[in-house]
Write a protein that holds these residues in place. Structure first.
Motif, PDB file in Angstrom:
ATOM      1  N   MET A  19     -35.605 -96.948   4.709  1.00 44.14           N
ATOM      2  CA  MET A  19     -34.747 -96.508   5.809  1.00 44.14           C
ATOM      3  C   MET A  19     -33.488 -95.861   5.251  1.00 44.14           C
ATOM      4  N   SER A  20     -33.083 -94.712   5.852  1.00 41.06           N
ATOM      5  CA  SER A  20     -31.881 -94.037   5.391  1.00 41.06           C
ATOM      6  C   SER A  20     -30.645 -94.794   5.835  1.00 41.06           C
ATOM      7  N   ARG A  21     -29.517 -94.355   5.346  1.00 36.06           N
ATOM      8  CA  ARG A  21     -28.264 -95.013   5.721  1.00 36.06           C
ATOM      9  C   ARG A  21     -27.915 -94.722   7.169  1.00 36.06           C
ATOM     10  N   HIS A  22     -28.442 -93.637   7.718  1.00 33.98           N
ATOM     11  CA  HIS A  22     -28.224 -93.323   9.123  1.00 33.98           C
ATOM     12  C   HIS A  22     -29.255 -94.065   9.967  1.00 33.98           C
ATOM     13  N   PRO A  23     -29.002 -94.249  11.282  1.00 33.27           N
ATOM     14  CA  PRO A  23     -30.012 -94.840  12.147  1.00 33.27           C
ATOM     15  C   PRO A  23     -31.265 -93.992  12.151  1.00 33.27           C
ATOM     16  N   GLY A  24     -32.385 -94.622  12.542  1.00 28.74           N
ATOM     17  CA  GLY A  24     -33.650 -93.922  12.576  1.00 28.74           C
ATOM     18  C   GLY A  24     -33.712 -92.937  13.720  1.00 28.74           C
ATOM     19  N   ALA A  25     -34.924 -92.511  14.041  1.00 29.71           N
ATOM     20  CA  ALA A  25     -35.101 -91.460  15.039  1.00 29.71           C
ATOM     21  C   ALA A  25     -34.782 -91.935  16.450  1.00 29.71           C
ATOM     22  N   ALA A  26     -34.753 -93.246  16.668  1.00 28.40           N
ATOM     23  CA  ALA A  26     -34.477 -93.752  18.011  1.00 28.40           C
ATOM     24  C   ALA A  26     -33.579 -94.961  17.916  1.00 28.40           C
ATOM     25  N   GLY A  27     -32.775 -95.146  18.942  1.00 33.61           N
ATOM     26  CA  GLY A  27     -31.912 -96.311  19.010  1.00 33.61           C
ATOM     27  C   GLY A  27     -32.649 -97.485  19.617  1.00 33.61           C
ATOM     28  N   VAL A  28     -31.891 -98.538  19.922  1.00 35.39           N
ATOM     29  CA  VAL A  28     -32.473 -99.766  20.458  1.00 35.39           C
ATOM     30  C   VAL A  28     -33.209 -99.498  21.759  1.00 35.39           C
ATOM     31  N   ASN A  29     -32.686 -98.621  22.619  1.00 27.76           N
ATOM     32  CA  ASN A  29     -33.279 -98.360  23.919  1.00 27.76           C
ATOM     33  C   ASN A  29     -34.249 -97.181  23.899  1.00 27.76           C
ATOM     34  N   GLY A  30     -34.613 -96.702  22.712  1.00 26.22           N
ATOM     35  CA  GLY A  30     -35.565 -95.609  22.621  1.00 26.22           C
ATOM     36  C   GLY A  30     -34.974 -94.233  22.801  1.00 26.22           C
ATOM     37  N   VAL A  31     -33.663 -94.130  22.875  1.00 24.66           N
ATOM     38  CA  VAL A  31     -33.011 -92.821  23.002  1.00 24.66           C
ATOM     39  C   VAL A  31     -32.857 -92.212  21.613  1.00 24.66           C
ATOM     40  N   PRO A  32     -33.345 -90.991  21.398  1.00 28.25           N
ATOM     41  CA  PRO A  32     -33.216 -90.378  20.074  1.00 28.25           C
ATOM     42  C   PRO A  32     -31.759 -90.276  19.638  1.00 28.25           C
ATOM     43  N   LEU A  33     -31.507 -90.581  18.358  1.00 36.50           N
ATOM     44  CA  LEU A  33     -30.158 -90.475  17.813  1.00 36.50           C
ATOM     45  C   LEU A  33     -30.250 -89.763  16.470  1.00 36.50           C
ATOM     46  N   PRO A  34     -30.216 -88.437  16.482  1.00 35.47           N
ATOM     47  CA  PRO A  34     -30.308 -87.690  15.224  1.00 35.47           C
ATOM     48  C   PRO A  34     -29.142 -88.026  14.306  1.00 35.47           C
ATOM     49  N   ALA A  35     -29.417 -88.012  13.009  1.00 38.90           N
ATOM     50  CA  ALA A  35     -28.383 -88.334  12.024  1.00 38.90           C
ATOM     51  C   ALA A  35     -27.155 -87.436  12.142  1.00 38.90           C
ATOM     52  N   PRO A  36     -27.310 -86.116  12.344  1.00 41.37           N
ATOM     53  CA  PRO A  36     -26.104 -85.288  12.477  1.00 41.37           C
ATOM     54  C   PRO A  36     -25.224 -85.696  13.655  1.00 41.37           C
ATOM     55  N   ALA A  37     -25.849 -86.064  14.781  1.00 39.92           N
ATOM     56  CA  ALA A  37     -25.062 -86.479  15.943  1.00 39.92           C
ATOM     57  C   ALA A  37     -24.328 -87.784  15.659  1.00 39.92           C
ATOM     58  N   PHE A  38     -24.980 -88.692  14.940  1.00 35.22           N
ATOM     59  CA  PHE A  38     -24.353 -89.963  14.563  1.00 35.22           C
ATOM     60  C   PHE A  38     -23.114 -89.701  13.708  1.00 35.22           C
ATOM     61  N   ALA A  39     -23.248 -88.814  12.734  1.00 37.53           N
ATOM     62  CA  ALA A  39     -22.115 -88.498  11.859  1.00 37.53           C
ATOM     63  C   ALA A  39     -21.001 -87.801  12.640  1.00 37.53           C
ATOM     64  N   GLN A  40     -21.365 -86.899  13.553  1.00 41.56           N
ATOM     65  CA  GLN A  40     -20.355 -86.213  14.355  1.00 41.56           C
ATOM     66  C   GLN A  40     -19.582 -87.204  15.222  1.00 41.56           C
ATOM     67  N   LEU A  41     -20.288 -88.164  15.802  1.00 37.72           N
ATOM     68  CA  LEU A  41     -19.616 -89.168  16.622  1.00 37.72           C
ATOM     69  C   LEU A  41     -18.648 -89.991  15.777  1.00 37.72           C
ATOM     70  N   ALA A  42     -19.083 -90.387  14.598  1.00 37.77           N
ATOM     71  CA  ALA A  42     -18.223 -91.187  13.723  1.00 37.77           C
ATOM     72  C   ALA A  42     -16.977 -90.422  13.323  1.00 37.77           C
ATOM     73  N   ARG A  43     -17.094 -89.116  13.163  1.00 39.90           N
ATOM     74  CA  ARG A  43     -15.959 -88.288  12.751  1.00 39.90           C
ATOM     75  C   ARG A  43     -15.164 -87.769  13.957  1.00 39.90           C
ATOM     76  N   VAL A  44     -15.331 -88.414  15.092  1.00 44.53           N
ATOM     77  CA  VAL A  44     -14.655 -88.094  16.362  1.00 44.53           C
ATOM     78  C   VAL A  44     -14.760 -86.616  16.717  1.00 44.53           C
ATOM     79  N   SER A  45     -15.864 -86.006  16.348  1.00 44.51           N
ATOM     80  CA  SER A  45     -16.082 -84.605  16.673  1.00 44.51           C
ATOM     81  C   SER A  45     -16.359 -84.457  18.166  1.00 44.51           C
ATOM     82  N   PRO A  46     -15.792 -83.423  18.817  1.00 43.89           N
ATOM     83  CA  PRO A  46     -16.109 -83.179  20.223  1.00 43.89           C
ATOM     84  C   PRO A  46     -17.365 -82.347  20.431  1.00 43.89           C
ATOM     85  N   ALA A  47     -18.189 -82.185  19.393  1.00 40.18           N
ATOM     86  CA  ALA A  47     -19.409 -81.387  19.513  1.00 40.18           C
ATOM     87  C   ALA A  47     -20.274 -81.909  20.662  1.00 40.18           C
TER      88      ALA A  47
END
Length: 431
Positions: A1-29
């Protein structure tokens, strides 16, 4: 498993690694907010299903009248959803719907629970009325109030009201009255499915200028029952003109400082809930069950409103993300000192505070060099950036030394630290 979350979160909603990193960096993307909205909707459907299951399994503990109304409203919501799924989704995802669901699921069986089930009447009626077309529905109004979430509230002198709707116009018929009330609703925008009310007894949830956000001082669940930290302002005491002016000034300031952040606030904030002020200090809060709602006393100016919106929106974002991908484990007794509060905080509070203040640091950093912003905003932002940048750095060290974060929480904090370091990489040039 990578350091980022996998292809889906706990509720089955996809969470791509780039979006995870953008959220952590408070990006408004936009990608990050899109993911969170999907997660929010999935969570809302799970809670609604949990309520249905509870009612079905414990039918004998629900009053017959309350049970019949709940089942009828559920059927109406299903019928509307088959024809207009986007409208039902919008009603279910309204922030205060989440607060109602959380309260209902926590309420023990009895009259209080039966009463809370009745709120589904208003939700189903709101969805049906926004879709237009014929409707004939009788709802209970035990307090003489009929709330339509996100739309408004009708005050009547009756315990029941029949709602009749034609192609565009809605009328209210109080129980025992010979004729319909002068108050009514009209479908004013078929594309966006928006309603407008009029007449005596009707109070509207006012739209805030330039977007879809509402100034909600009417919803019965805008502040949870029993909450002692904040008190919701009454509709009659709300200066709607002043609130609209503060919102407009904040949007203008954000647009000049960071257009991406301005767009994120316009898209991510669905409701602003006025609070009763307590002393000279400004109050701001969010509810984990109601992401997208900002609870706040009226800020002194546009700068205060802009800072409140950015700060509290990031609390909402983090709460939604944590439901999707847990960032920390169950609460422990350990508490930690942080620079922005006098009281020690658990690890969840440290993470929330660091995240919201990192977003403010990002905003203030941009304000220092932004064109066309007030000189007082630029100079004040520089001083606030210097203070909060150090405080966030200390909090990030606490987080990374803690064993209470999940692996995803550690990666999230690592990305936060990278952004924090980038903000302090160049000297400020305050005007």
């Amino acid at each position: 498993m990578s350091r980022h979350p996998g292809a889906a979160g706990v509720n089955g909603v996809p969470l791509p690694a780039p979006a995870f990193a953008q959220l952590a960096r408070v990006s408004p993307a936009p990608a990050g907010l899109t993911v969170l909205r999907s997660a929010l909707h999935t969570r809302r459907l799970l809670l609604l299903k949990a309520l249905l299951i509870r009612v079905g399994r414990h039918r004998e503990s629900v009053g017959q009248g309350a049970l019949g109304r709940f089942e009828r409203s559920w059927e109406l919501l299903e019928r509307v959803e088959r024809r207009h799924p986007a409208v039902v989704r919008d009603v279910l995802d309204y922030p205060m719907t989440g607060a109602w669901l959380a309260g209902a699921l926590a309420e023990p069986a009895g009259p209080g629970f039966d009463r809370m089930l009745g709120h589904l009447d208003g939700l189903a009626a709101t969805a049906a009325l926004r879709c237009g077309g014929p409707l004939d529905l009788t709802v209970e109004t035990p307090d003489g109030l009929l709330p339509l979430p996100g739309v408004g509230r009708l005050r009547v002198a009756a315990a029941r009201v029949r709602i009749s709707a034609g192609d565009r116009t809605v009328r209210f018929h109080p129980d025992g009255a010979r004729r319909a009330l002068a108050a009514g609703l009209t479908l004013v925008d078929r594309h966006r499915r928006l309603l407008a009310g009029h007449g005596p007894g009707w109070s509207a949830v006012r739209p805030l200028p330039g977007g879809a956000a509402r100034l909600d001082d009417l919803d019965p669940y805008r502040v949870p029952g029993g909450a002692t930290a904040v008190t919701a302002a009454d509709h009659a005491d709300t200066d709607h003109t002043a609130w609209s002016a503060r919102w407009r000034a904040a949007q203008d300031l954000l647009l000049r400082t960071d257009p991406g952040r301005a767009a994120e606030v316009a898209r991510g904030v669905r409701a602003v809930v006025p609070l009763v002020p307590r002393g000279p200090r400004h109050l701001g809060a969010t509810l984990s069950a109601a992401p997208g709602a900002i609870l706040t006393s009226l800020p002194a100016g546009g700068e205060g409103m802009a800072e409140t919106l950015v700060h509290e929106l990031h609390h909402s974002k983090l709460a939604t993300l944590h439901e999707l991908v847990p960032l920390y484990g169950p609460g422990r007794d350990a508490v930690h000192r942080v620079g922005w509060r006098p009281d020690p905080r658990p690890i969840a509070g440290v993470l929330h505070g660091a995240y919201a203040h990192l977003a403010l640091a990002d905003l203030w950093r941009r304000a220092v060099t932004a064109d066309g912003v007030p000189r007082t905003w630029r100079s004040g932002a520089g001083q606030q950036f210097d203070d909060i940048h150090d405080q966030v750095g200390e909090a990030l060290e606490i987080l990374l030394e803690s064993d209470e974060l999940t692996s995803e929480g550690r990666e999230f904090t690592h990305q936060m630290r990278l952004h924090h370091a980038s903000l302090g990489a160049a000297p400020l040039a305050a005007g």
